[in-house]
Each structure stands twice: as structure tokens, then as C-alpha cells.
Design an enzyme around this catalytic site. Structure first.
Site, short mmCIF file in Angstrom:
data_model
loop_
_atom_site.label_atom_id
_atom_site.label_comp_id
_atom_site.label_asym_id
_atom_site.label_seq_id
_atom_site.Cartn_x
_atom_site.Cartn_y
_atom_site.Cartn_z
N TYR A 1 0.83 -1.21 0.00
CA TYR A 1 0.00 0.00 0.00
C TYR A 1 0.87 1.27 0.00
O TYR A 1 0.63 2.20 -0.78
CB TYR A 1 -0.91 -0.04 1.22
CG TYR A 1 -1.96 1.06 1.29
CD1 TYR A 1 -3.10 1.00 0.51
CD2 TYR A 1 -1.80 2.14 2.15
CE1 TYR A 1 -4.07 2.00 0.58
CE2 TYR A 1 -2.76 3.14 2.24
CZ TYR A 1 -3.89 3.07 1.45
OH TYR A 1 -4.84 4.06 1.53
N ILE B 1 -9.40 8.40 7.88
CA ILE B 1 -10.72 8.94 7.56
C ILE B 1 -11.76 7.86 7.85
O ILE B 1 -11.52 6.67 7.58
CB ILE B 1 -10.79 9.33 6.06
CG1 ILE B 1 -9.58 10.19 5.63
CG2 ILE B 1 -12.11 10.06 5.75
CD1 ILE B 1 -9.38 11.49 6.35
P1 NDP Z 1 -13.66 2.14 0.67
O1 NDP Z 1 -13.15 0.76 0.83
O2 NDP Z 1 -14.66 2.67 1.62
O3 NDP Z 1 -14.26 2.31 -0.83
C1 NDP Z 1 -13.49 1.92 -1.93
C2 NDP Z 1 -14.21 2.26 -3.20
O4 NDP Z 1 -13.38 1.86 -4.30
C3 NDP Z 1 -15.53 1.52 -3.37
O5 NDP Z 1 -16.43 2.39 -4.05
C4 NDP Z 1 -15.15 0.34 -4.26
O6 NDP Z 1 -16.23 -0.16 -5.06
C5 NDP Z 1 -14.12 0.99 -5.16
N1 NDP Z 1 -13.17 0.06 -5.78
C6 NDP Z 1 -12.36 -0.84 -5.17
N2 NDP Z 1 -11.62 -1.49 -6.08
C7 NDP Z 1 -11.97 -0.97 -7.30
C8 NDP Z 1 -11.56 -1.21 -8.62
N3 NDP Z 1 -10.62 -2.12 -8.92
N4 NDP Z 1 -12.13 -0.50 -9.64
C9 NDP Z 1 -13.08 0.43 -9.38
N5 NDP Z 1 -13.50 0.72 -8.13
C10 NDP Z 1 -12.96 0.01 -7.11
O7 NDP Z 1 -12.36 3.07 0.60
P2 NDP Z 1 -12.12 4.53 1.18
O8 NDP Z 1 -13.24 5.42 0.80
O9 NDP Z 1 -11.71 4.44 2.58
O10 NDP Z 1 -10.80 4.96 0.35
C11 NDP Z 1 -10.87 5.70 -0.85
C12 NDP Z 1 -9.45 6.09 -1.24
O11 NDP Z 1 -8.85 6.86 -0.20
C13 NDP Z 1 -8.53 4.88 -1.47
O12 NDP Z 1 -7.66 5.13 -2.55
C14 NDP Z 1 -7.74 4.82 -0.18
O13 NDP Z 1 -6.49 4.20 -0.35
C15 NDP Z 1 -7.61 6.29 0.16
N6 NDP Z 1 -7.33 6.53 1.57
C16 NDP Z 1 -8.26 6.20 2.52
C17 NDP Z 1 -7.98 6.42 3.85
C18 NDP Z 1 -8.96 6.14 4.95
O14 NDP Z 1 -8.62 6.37 6.11
N7 NDP Z 1 -10.14 5.65 4.66
C19 NDP Z 1 -6.67 6.98 4.26
C20 NDP Z 1 -5.79 7.27 3.19
C21 NDP Z 1 -6.12 7.06 1.89
P3 NDP Z 1 -17.23 -1.36 -4.49
O15 NDP Z 1 -18.02 -0.74 -3.40
O16 NDP Z 1 -18.07 -1.72 -5.67
O17 NDP Z 1 -16.31 -2.44 -4.03
#
Ligand code: NDP
Length: 248
Positions: free
Chosen positions: A156, A189
Site C-alpha cells: 500500500y 478517515i
Molecule cells: P472504501 O473501501 O470505503 O471504498 C473503496 C471504493 O473503491 C468503493 O467504491 C469500491 O467499489 C471501489 N473500488 C475498489 N476497487 C476498485 C476497482 N478495482 N475499480 C473500481 N472501483 C474500485 O475506501 P475509502 O473510501 O476508505 O478509500 C478511498 C481512497 O482513499 C482509497 O484510494 C484509499 O487508499 C484512500 N485513503 C483512505 C484512507 C482512509 O482512512 N479511509 C486513508 C488514506 C487514503 P465497491 O463498493 O463496488 O467495491
């Protein structure tokens, strides 16, 4: 209403941070095409919710890690929406393990979903932005894990650090076309991703955050809207940390 008549593409828009970004952009008058991977119900409920705001919002089931699928998706969006002005590379996953336990598949899945997807989508959208000659903006959702490195997250951290290098290189490539490219390095977050953390770890991390709380998805969505808006037109190639001060 600086987003009126404009179209944004958001990957991973069905849940968490991506969902809040779609909601905020729609609220500010932007049309949005977003992708999801598996959760059809969450995607469709978001479409209905946003359409009530009078903008066009459409969900696409697409694996952002798949190069050909990404090219076809962007072509479809351009045809259906008439143009593309913003891209938010948000889709991301974790498969945390110490290196001695990490399988090749854990590495490949995280690098493909988090980093290769950014190449796939940015390449397709950049071609459209350049041809349109109206500027535009790309925002990559990175993490402080890519800035400081986190144990158990070699895959990651590498993917999120890769996004930062990509952001700076692409910002330099596209600046002469008035296209900005930035990264948001997020801390902790409140989403499903961090909901999986055990209570003890959560309490320990919260203690280390100067603001003493996890961030809210709505806070990240508003920062995203600002970075895409004309108010941020002079910001490019930057990594903006939204982490409550965790990685100072
Ligand atoms: P979630 O797990 O809550 O949501 C992930 C989203 O990405 C979902 O909508 C999922 O779709 C979609 N997704 C996953 N794999 C794919 C793919 N291969 N193609 C298209 N869509 C995909 O994640 P977060 O909202 O927590 O995170 C969002 C971003 O923020 C990420 O890049 C994460 O690394 C980054 N981030 C998050 C942090 C946190 O604390 N939450 C901290 C730092 C960075 P589906 O629902 O259909 O599976």
C-alpha cells in the site's frame, strides 16, 4: 456554481470517500460519471440521490485496474456526457500484511488497483483534456502511508508513494495545457476501510493524531471540490496532506 455544465470522472465512487466526493460535486452542479467494482446497490442508490439535485450522474461497473476497460469507459463517458473536465483517481484497496506473510497476489492486487488504475484513467482522460483545450484538473487520492511508510503496508505504501511521483511528473507534462494535477495524502478517515481496524489500534492512532479524531468523508469531499475548482487554478504538482496533523 463553478462546476455547472462540467463533467467529473470519479473512480470508486460507490462508497466511502469517493461517494462523498460524488455527492459534493453533484451538490455544486457538476455532472459525474463514477465507477464501482462490486456494490451495485450502493452505486444505484447514489445515482438516484444525486439525480434529485438536477445533475446527470451515472454509475459504471468497471475494474479501474483493467487498462482496456478503462479506455472504453472513458470513451463512453465522453460520448454520453459530451466532454470530461475533471478526474479523481480514488479507487483503492488494502491487503495489509508484514512482508514475510505477503503473497505475490497481495502485492499485485494493491499495486494494480491503486497505482496502475491511475495510469489507466489519467492517460485516457489527459488525451481528452488536451484535445478539448479548456484546461482541466486531475486529483489523485493518496495517503500519508505513501509519505512516511507504514509497517504491514509495503504494498500500500509503495502504491501511494508511486501516486505522488506520478502526480508530480504528470503536473509538469500537462502544465502548459492549463491542466493541474495534484495529490491528496489522507490520514485516518472514517470509512469501511478504517472501520475494519480493531478498537485497540484505533484508540492508539487517535491518540497520535494532534486533532484527536479521524477525518470525515465530507471534509475530504470539500477539499477535493476546492482543488478541482478555478479557485485552485494556481496549485499544481502538490501533495496536500489532510491528516489532522498525524504526519507532520
Ligand atoms: P472504501 O473501501 O470505503 O471504498 C473503496 C471504493 O473503491 C468503493 O467504491 C469500491 O467499489 C471501489 N473500488 C475498489 N476497487 C476498485 C476497482 N478495482 N475499480 C473500481 N472501483 C474500485 O475506501 P475509502 O473510501 O476508505 O478509500 C478511498 C481512497 O482513499 C482509497 O484510494 C484509499 O487508499 C484512500 N485513503 C483512505 C484512507 C482512509 O482512512 N479511509 C486513508 C488514506 C487514503 P465497491 O463498493 O463496488 O467495491
Amino acid at each position: 456554481m463553478s462546476f455547472q455544465g462540467k463533467t467529473a470522472v470519479v473512480t470508486g465512487g460507490s462508497r466511502g470517500i469517493g461517494r462523498a466526493i460524488v455527492q459534493e460535486l453533484a451538490r455544486q452542479g457538476c455532472n459525474v460519471a463514477f465507477t464501482y467494482r462490486s456494490n451495485e446497490e450502493a452505486a444505484q442508490s447514489l445515482v438516484s440521490e444525486c439525480e434529485a439535485l438536477g445533475v446527470r450522474v451515472q454509475a459504471f461497473n468497471m475494474d479501474a485496474a483493467d487498462f482496456e476497460a478503462a479506455q472504453t469507459f472513458i470513451k463512453d463517458v465522453k460520448t454520453q456526457f459530451g466532454g470530461i473536465h475533471f478526474l479523481v483517481n480514488n479507487a483503492g484497496i488494502t491487503r495489509d500484511k508484514l512482508i514475510l506473510m505477503m503473497k505475490e497476489d497481495d502485492w499485485d492486487a494493491v499495486l494494480d488497483t491503486n497505482l496502475k488504475s491511475v495510469f489507466n484513467l489519467s492517460k485516457a482522460v489527459a488525451a481528452i483534456l488536451v484535445r478539448q483545450k479548456q484546461g482541466g484538473s486531475i486529483l489523485n487520492i493518496s495517503s500519508i502511508s505513501g509519505v512516511v511508510g507504514m509497517p504491514g503496508q509495503t504494498n500500500y505504501s509503495a502504491s501511494k508513494a508511486g501516486m505522488i511521483g506520478f502526480t508530480k511528473a504528470l503536473a509538469k507534462e500537462l502544465a502548459s495545457r492549463d491542466i493541474t494535477v495534484n495529490a491528496l495524502a489522507l490520514g485516518m478517515i472514517e470509512t469501511d476501510m478504517t472501520g475494519a481496524l480493531d478498537a485497540e489500534y484505533r484508540a492508539k492512532v487517535t491518540e497520535q493524531i494532534p486533532l484527536k479524531r479521524f477525518g470525515k468523508v465530507t471534509e475530504i469531499a470539500r477539499i477535493t471540490a476546492f482543488l478541482l475548482s478555478p479557485d485552485a487554478a494556481y496549485i499544481t504538482g502538490q501533495v496536500i496532506q489532510a491528516d489532522g496533523g498525524l504526519a507532520m
